[in-house]
Design a protein around this motif. Structure first.
Motif, PDB file in Angstrom:
ATOM      1  N   MET A  88      -6.614  16.839  69.384  1.00 54.99           N
ATOM      2  CA  MET A  88      -6.371  18.274  69.500  1.00 54.99           C
ATOM      3  C   MET A  88      -5.008  18.601  68.932  1.00 54.99           C
ATOM      4  SD  MET A  88      -7.923  19.224  73.252  1.00 54.99           S
ATOM      5  CE  MET A  88      -7.942  20.979  72.873  1.00 54.99           C
ATOM      6  N   GLY A  89      -4.848  19.848  68.547  1.00 51.29           N
ATOM      7  CA  GLY A  89      -3.574  20.238  67.974  1.00 51.29           C
ATOM      8  C   GLY A  89      -3.292  21.715  68.154  1.00 51.29           C
ATOM      9  N   TRP A  90      -2.047  22.080  67.897  1.00 51.55           N
ATOM     10  CA  TRP A  90      -1.621  23.473  67.851  1.00 51.55           C
ATOM     11  C   TRP A  90      -1.195  23.770  66.406  1.00 51.55           C
ATOM     12  CZ3 TRP A  90      -2.292  26.910  71.661  1.00 51.55           C
ATOM     13  CH2 TRP A  90      -2.485  26.430  72.962  1.00 51.55           C
ATOM     14  N   ILE A  91      -1.715  24.868  65.899  1.00 51.72           N
ATOM     15  CA  ILE A  91      -1.426  25.301  64.542  1.00 51.72           C
ATOM     16  C   ILE A  91      -0.931  26.733  64.616  1.00 51.72           C
ATOM     17  CG2 ILE A  91      -2.443  25.847  62.296  1.00 51.72           C
ATOM     18  CD1 ILE A  91      -4.145  23.276  64.482  1.00 51.72           C
ATOM     19  N   ARG A  92       0.041  27.080  63.799  1.00 54.19           N
ATOM     20  CA  ARG A  92       0.519  28.455  63.787  1.00 54.19           C
ATOM     21  C   ARG A  92       0.488  29.022  62.373  1.00 54.19           C
ATOM     22  NH1 ARG A  92       6.996  27.605  65.147  1.00 54.19           N
ATOM     23  NH2 ARG A  92       7.604  26.696  63.112  1.00 54.19           N
ATOM     24  N   GLN A  93       0.405  30.340  62.322  1.00 58.91           N
ATOM     25  CA  GLN A  93       0.447  31.031  61.034  1.00 58.91           C
ATOM     26  C   GLN A  93       1.230  32.321  61.183  1.00 58.91           C
ATOM     27  OE1 GLN A  93      -3.337  31.929  59.103  1.00 58.91           O
ATOM     28  NE2 GLN A  93      -2.315  31.822  57.111  1.00 58.91           N
ATOM     29  N   GLU A 116       0.532  26.088  59.651  1.00 57.00           N
ATOM     30  CA  GLU A 116       1.364  24.893  59.874  1.00 57.00           C
ATOM     31  C   GLU A 116       0.902  24.207  61.147  1.00 57.00           C
ATOM     32  OE1 GLU A 116       5.330  25.805  61.058  1.00 57.00           O
ATOM     33  OE2 GLU A 116       6.061  23.748  60.832  1.00 57.00           O
ATOM     34  N   THR A 117       0.600  22.931  61.075  1.00 56.64           N
ATOM     35  CA  THR A 117       0.300  22.165  62.273  1.00 56.64           C
ATOM     36  C   THR A 117       1.610  21.813  62.950  1.00 56.64           C
ATOM     37  OG1 THR A 117      -1.658  21.199  61.224  1.00 56.64           O
ATOM     38  CG2 THR A 117      -0.843  20.134  63.226  1.00 56.64           C
ATOM     39  N   SER A 174       2.555  13.862  68.082  1.00 54.19           N
ATOM     40  CA  SER A 174       3.448  14.050  66.949  1.00 54.19           C
ATOM     41  C   SER A 174       3.729  15.531  66.777  1.00 54.19           C
ATOM     42  CB  SER A 174       2.829  13.479  65.667  1.00 54.19           C
ATOM     43  OG  SER A 174       2.763  12.070  65.717  1.00 54.19           O
ATOM     44  N   TYR A 175       4.914  15.826  66.230  1.00 50.34           N
ATOM     45  CA  TYR A 175       5.365  17.201  66.077  1.00 50.34           C
ATOM     46  C   TYR A 175       5.889  17.427  64.666  1.00 50.34           C
ATOM     47  CZ  TYR A 175       5.336  16.971  71.171  1.00 50.34           C
ATOM     48  OH  TYR A 175       4.968  16.800  72.479  1.00 50.34           O
ATOM     49  N   SER A 176       5.761  18.665  64.199  1.00 52.57           N
ATOM     50  CA  SER A 176       6.369  18.996  62.923  1.00 52.57           C
ATOM     51  C   SER A 176       7.882  19.010  63.085  1.00 52.57           C
ATOM     52  CB  SER A 176       5.888  20.369  62.445  1.00 52.57           C
ATOM     53  OG  SER A 176       6.376  21.379  63.321  1.00 52.57           O
ATOM     54  N   GLU A 177       8.573  18.824  61.994  1.00 53.37           N
ATOM     55  CA  GLU A 177      10.028  18.789  62.024  1.00 53.37           C
ATOM     56  C   GLU A 177      10.598  20.117  62.520  1.00 53.37           C
ATOM     57  OE1 GLU A 177      11.623  17.216  58.444  1.00 53.37           O
ATOM     58  OE2 GLU A 177      13.692  17.761  58.939  1.00 53.37           O
ATOM     59  N   SER A 183       0.586  10.810  63.971  1.00 56.37           N
ATOM     60  CA  SER A 183       1.452  11.183  62.843  1.00 56.37           C
ATOM     61  C   SER A 183       0.636  11.333  61.551  1.00 56.37           C
ATOM     62  CB  SER A 183       2.553  10.149  62.648  1.00 56.37           C
ATOM     63  OG  SER A 183       2.003   8.873  62.363  1.00 56.37           O
ATOM     64  N   TYR A 184      -0.388  10.513  61.398  1.00 55.41           N
ATOM     65  CA  TYR A 184      -1.277  10.646  60.241  1.00 55.41           C
ATOM     66  C   TYR A 184      -2.072  11.943  60.333  1.00 55.41           C
ATOM     67  CZ  TYR A 184      -5.016   9.681  56.940  1.00 55.41           C
ATOM     68  OH  TYR A 184      -5.924   9.766  55.911  1.00 55.41           O
ATOM     69  N   LEU A 185      -2.587  12.249  61.529  1.00 59.44           N
ATOM     70  CA  LEU A 185      -3.329  13.485  61.725  1.00 59.44           C
ATOM     71  C   LEU A 185      -2.456  14.699  61.428  1.00 59.44           C
ATOM     72  CD1 LEU A 185      -5.112  12.500  65.050  1.00 59.44           C
ATOM     73  CD2 LEU A 185      -6.167  12.634  62.783  1.00 59.44           C
ATOM     74  N   LEU A 186      -1.187  14.630  61.823  1.00 58.25           N
ATOM     75  CA  LEU A 186      -0.266  15.741  61.555  1.00 58.25           C
ATOM     76  C   LEU A 186      -0.133  15.967  60.047  1.00 58.25           C
ATOM     77  CD1 LEU A 186       1.791  17.648  63.128  1.00 58.25           C
ATOM     78  CD2 LEU A 186       3.531  16.007  62.400  1.00 58.25           C
ATOM     79  N   ARG A 187      -0.007  14.882  59.312  1.00 58.55           N
ATOM     80  CA  ARG A 187       0.146  14.987  57.848  1.00 58.55           C
ATOM     81  C   ARG A 187      -1.114  15.514  57.176  1.00 58.55           C
ATOM     82  NH1 ARG A 187       2.556   9.953  58.698  1.00 58.55           N
ATOM     83  NH2 ARG A 187       0.795   8.823  57.776  1.00 58.55           N
ATOM     84  N   GLN A 188      -2.270  15.312  57.817  1.00 60.65           N
ATOM     85  CA  GLN A 188      -3.508  15.808  57.217  1.00 60.65           C
ATOM     86  C   GLN A 188      -3.577  17.327  57.211  1.00 60.65           C
ATOM     87  OE1 GLN A 188      -6.498  13.376  59.485  1.00 60.65           O
ATOM     88  NE2 GLN A 188      -7.198  12.895  57.413  1.00 60.65           N
TER      89      GLN A 188
END
Length: 129
Positions: free
Chosen positions: A34-39, A46-47, A58-61, A106-111
Motif C-alpha cells: 500500500m502507498g500514499w500518493i499526492r498530486q 508523487e509517491t 520507504s519515503y520520498s526524499e 524502496s523498489y516499489l517507491l521507485r516504480q
C-alpha cells in the motif's frame, strides 16, 4: 471489488500536523503493498510512502523525517502521520493498493504511482504559510 476510502485531510498552517487514514473494503494486504500518493495542481503525481508485504517502509526524499506511515495490527486502516507541514505539501492525497506485490518497499517507491491497481477518491491537504 477493492475499495479504498481516505479521510483526515484539511487546512493547517505551516508547521502543523495532520493524520490521514485509509480504510480498505477488502483485505488485500497478505501479499500486497500500500502507498500514499499526492498530486498538486499542475504537477505530476508523487509517491510519498510505501509499505510492502512484510511492512518495510520507504519515503520520498521530500517527506522523509516528517511523514510516517503505519498499519494497525489488523492491517487496516493505513495511516499517514504528517508533521512539520509546509506549503509545498499542499496536494490531493490518495491511498493506493496492489494485492500482489513482493518487492521491497524502496523498489516499489521507485516504480512510482503506476505500481498500484486500486485507488481511493483522495483527500485534500492545504498548508498555508
Amino acid at each position: 471489488q477493492v475499495r479504498l476510502m481516505e479521510s483526515g485531510g484539511g487546512a493547517v498552517q505551516s508547521g502543523g500536523s495532520l493524520t490521514l487514514s485509509c480504510v480498505v473494503s477488502v483485505h488485500t494486504y497478505s501479499s500486497g503493498c500500500m502507498g500514499w500518493i499526492r498530486q498538486a495542481p499542475g504537477k505530476e503525481r508523487e509517491t510519498v510512502s510505501v509499505i510492502d508485504s512484510v511492512q518495510r517502509k520507504s519515503y520520498s526524499e521530500s517527506v522523509r523525517g516528517r511523514f510516517t506511515t503505519s498499519l494497525n495490527k489488523d492491517k487496516n486502516p493505513l495511516y499517514l502521520a504528517m508533521n512539520d507541514l509546509r506549503p509545498e505539501d499542499t496536494a490531493m492525497y490518495y491511498c493506493a493498493a496492489d494485492s500482489s506485490c513482493f518487492a521491497e518497499s524502496s523498489y516499489l517507491l521507485r516504480q512510482g504511482p503506476s505500481r498500484f491497481d486500486y485507488w481511493g477518491q483522495g483527500t485534500q491537504v492545504t498548508v498555508s504559510s
